[in-house]
Design an enzyme around this catalytic site. Structure first.
Site, mmCIF file in Angstrom:
data_model
loop_
_atom_site.group_PDB
_atom_site.id
_atom_site.type_symbol
_atom_site.label_atom_id
_atom_site.label_comp_id
_atom_site.label_asym_id
_atom_site.label_seq_id
_atom_site.Cartn_x
_atom_site.Cartn_y
_atom_site.Cartn_z
ATOM 1 N N ASN A 8 0.871 -1.172 0.000
ATOM 2 C CA ASN A 8 0.000 0.000 0.000
ATOM 3 C C ASN A 8 0.913 1.229 0.000
ATOM 4 O OD1 ASN A 8 -1.748 2.083 0.557
ATOM 5 N ND2 ASN A 8 -2.713 1.099 2.324
ATOM 6 N N LYS A 15 3.293 0.852 3.099
ATOM 7 C CA LYS A 15 2.914 -0.161 4.082
ATOM 8 C C LYS A 15 2.991 -1.508 3.375
ATOM 9 C CE LYS A 15 -0.348 2.643 6.669
ATOM 10 N NZ LYS A 15 -1.646 3.186 6.262
ATOM 11 N N ARG A 75 -2.615 -2.022 -3.444
ATOM 12 C CA ARG A 75 -3.779 -1.159 -3.270
ATOM 13 C C ARG A 75 -3.677 -0.013 -4.273
ATOM 14 N NH1 ARG A 75 -4.922 3.560 0.981
ATOM 15 N NH2 ARG A 75 -7.159 3.741 0.602
ATOM 16 N N HIS A 192 -17.330 2.868 8.002
ATOM 17 C CA HIS A 192 -15.868 2.835 8.142
ATOM 18 C C HIS A 192 -15.447 4.175 8.728
ATOM 19 C CE1 HIS A 192 -11.673 1.728 6.793
ATOM 20 N NE2 HIS A 192 -11.570 3.035 6.992
ATOM 21 N N LEU A 193 -15.133 4.174 10.025
ATOM 22 C CA LEU A 193 -14.781 5.421 10.709
ATOM 23 C C LEU A 193 -13.320 5.350 11.146
ATOM 24 C CD1 LEU A 193 -17.938 5.658 13.050
ATOM 25 C CD2 LEU A 193 -17.714 6.478 10.698
ATOM 26 N N GLY A 196 -9.931 8.688 7.575
ATOM 27 C CA GLY A 196 -10.954 8.925 6.559
ATOM 28 C C GLY A 196 -12.195 8.171 7.009
ATOM 29 N N MET A 267 -9.484 11.070 17.106
ATOM 30 C CA MET A 267 -10.687 10.902 17.926
ATOM 31 C C MET A 267 -10.362 10.684 19.399
ATOM 32 S SD MET A 267 -13.917 10.972 18.252
ATOM 33 C CE MET A 267 -14.695 10.987 16.642
ATOM 34 N N GLY A 314 -10.536 2.504 12.988
ATOM 35 C CA GLY A 314 -10.021 2.992 14.279
ATOM 36 C C GLY A 314 -11.073 3.519 15.220
ATOM 37 N N GLU A 317 -14.196 0.825 15.665
ATOM 38 C CA GLU A 317 -13.884 -0.360 16.465
ATOM 39 C C GLU A 317 -13.594 -0.032 17.927
ATOM 40 O OE1 GLU A 317 -10.692 -2.561 14.485
ATOM 41 O OE2 GLU A 317 -11.646 -2.130 12.559
HETATM 42 P P1 AMP Z 1 -7.643 4.398 11.266
HETATM 43 O O1 AMP Z 1 -7.542 5.390 10.134
HETATM 44 O O2 AMP Z 1 -8.583 3.285 10.990
HETATM 45 O O3 AMP Z 1 -6.308 3.938 11.781
HETATM 46 O O4 AMP Z 1 -8.307 5.194 12.494
HETATM 47 C C1 AMP Z 1 -7.673 6.281 13.110
HETATM 48 C C2 AMP Z 1 -8.648 6.935 14.080
HETATM 49 O O5 AMP Z 1 -9.069 5.979 15.073
HETATM 50 C C3 AMP Z 1 -8.059 8.110 14.844
HETATM 51 O O6 AMP Z 1 -9.005 9.159 14.901
HETATM 52 C C4 AMP Z 1 -7.855 7.528 16.232
HETATM 53 O O7 AMP Z 1 -7.922 8.512 17.249
HETATM 54 C C5 AMP Z 1 -9.028 6.604 16.334
HETATM 55 N N1 AMP Z 1 -8.837 5.651 17.417
HETATM 56 C C6 AMP Z 1 -7.941 4.651 17.506
HETATM 57 N N2 AMP Z 1 -8.032 4.031 18.718
HETATM 58 C C7 AMP Z 1 -9.014 4.665 19.403
HETATM 59 C C8 AMP Z 1 -9.581 4.530 20.713
HETATM 60 N N3 AMP Z 1 -9.169 3.582 21.551
HETATM 61 N N4 AMP Z 1 -10.577 5.374 21.067
HETATM 62 C C9 AMP Z 1 -11.003 6.343 20.243
HETATM 63 N N5 AMP Z 1 -10.508 6.525 18.981
HETATM 64 C C10 AMP Z 1 -9.517 5.709 18.583
#
Ligand code: AMP
Length: 381
Positions: A8, A15, A75, A192-193, A196, A267, A314, A317
């Protein structure tokens, strides 16, 4: 056993994940991760930073056990309308990905660099391009057409392409598995949060609506992207504030969303500030969750019958507060989050609605690398 390398390549990062997949079963088995990692700061003027993607990939590959490699899965962010499925890379495929660069000026050139370097370093090993957009090519014309002058739209490729397709694909499939029902019978809204963020309405395994559009800017509120807004905001910033178009692009893509509202794009950081009484963080949280709720309502109407809502990535979940707030007040639609199930520290795919609820609310970890490996093996075998 088959061995697949997943790459990726981003604008300044690579990655990689090397996976061993038990032979003959490419769908839902857990592959063994042989190696994985990230190389960052490619092209940066810093000590030790790789000069370019070629140097980064050469270093990565030199350290990996690649003998007996079955294929490399790449990707690729934008497949336009050309690619409705993963494609074995040849000169024609490379030319088609290059033609799509104007639609994904940051992503497709980096993806192409990865493909070309891997092709040169691993001659004879099939290279497969797996597109973020391909899963959404099942959108109907009504769902993918913007209501602007039709001739202009056609000439310039103005169209809802949708993104995060590999994630929505694997997560909707794993939702059906979790509910122990055939995929063809399950209607799901996948959320998907991550940094992005996008929503997708999946009807029996097919994407029928999705919130990202021509680019990943549209739809939900994200870490640094605004998501939906009135296009007049752009004219206004240009005409009244005198901002050049590139500055507005930067504002909406990199200085908006949670970062723009509360000064924090992460977040976890946002939740901490909100807990500490920060009003900007509280408002950003409300705006973020409200947008998700609007899409859930819209996609429920789109699907007609809704079996599941699934949170992933992220935030999806790991942030129970977001899940609870985003779906608050929807119990009359059969959508409810059980507070105890929502707050459990459990990982893995799980249901967080009360037993017997009409709509199963789920948390399903995404695994885009595994989906890319699975799709790669699907086309080479
Ligand atoms: P990703 O792009 O899927 O890696 O997601 C990144 C986002 O997930 C960021 O905004 C992180 O702050 C959030 N995130 C990861 N772990 C947690 C957690 N334990 N609680 C709240 N937000 C999280």
């Amino acid at each position: 056993m088959t061995r697949v390398l997943v790459l990726n390549c981003g604008s300044s990062s690579v990655k990689y994940r090397l996976l061993d997949v038990p032979s003959g079963r490419v769908d839902e088995v857990e592959p063994a991760v042989v190696a994985s990692g990230t190389v960052e700061r490619i092209g940066e003027d810093a000590p030790g930073a790789p000069r370019d993607h070629a140097e980064a990939l050469a270093t990565v590959m030199a350290g990996l056990p690649l003998d007996g490699l079955t294929a490399v899965g790449h990707r690729v962010v934008h497949g336009g309308l050309t690619f409705t499925a993963p494609a074995i890379v040849d000169d024609t495929v490379i030319a088609a990905i290059r033609e799509l660069v104007p639609l994904a000026p940051l992503h497709n050139p980096a993806n192409l660099a990865g493909i070309e370097v891997a092709r040169a370093l691993l001659p004879g090993v099939p290279q497969v391009a797996v597109f973020d957009t391909a899963f959404h090519r099942t959108l109907s014309p009504a769902a993918s057409t913007y209501a602007i002058d039709a001739e202009t739209a056609t000439r310039y490729g103005i169209h809802r392409y949708g993104f995060h397709g590999t994630s929505h694909a694997i997560v909707s499939r794993r939702t059906a598995t979790l509910l122990d029902r055939p995929l063809a019978e399950v209607n799901t809204i996948t959320l998907h949060l991550g940094n992005g963020a996008s929503a997708c309405a999946v009807e029996g395994g097919r994407s029928v609506a999705t919130s990202m559009g021509l680019s990943p800017l549209e739809g939900l509120v994200m870490g640094t992207r605004s998501g939906d807004l009135d296009p007049t905001i752009i004219f206004h910033l240009h005409r009244v504030a005198g901002m050049p178009i590139d500055e507005i692009d930067d504002l909406l893509n990199r200085r908006s969303g949670l970062a723009g509202l509360a000064g924090v794009n992460d977040m976890r950081g946002l939740l901490a500030r909100r807990a500490g009484g920060d009003r900007a963080a509280a408002l950003a949280f409300e705006v973020y969750c409200r947008r998700i709720r609007s899409y859930v309502g819209a996609y429920y109407a789109e699907l007609g019958r809704l079996d599941a809502i699934t949170f992933t990535a992220g935030v999806g979940e790991n942030a129970p507060a977001v899940r609870a707030a985003a779906l608050a007040g929807l119990d009359r639609l059969g959508i409810e989050v059980d507070p105890v199930r929502n707050d459990t520290p459990e990982r893995g795919a799980r249901v967080i609605s009360p037993p017997g609820a009409p709509v199963a609310v789920c948390v399903v970890p995404t695994d885009e690398e595994w989906e890319i490996a699975s799709q790669t093996l699907g086309v080479v075998s």
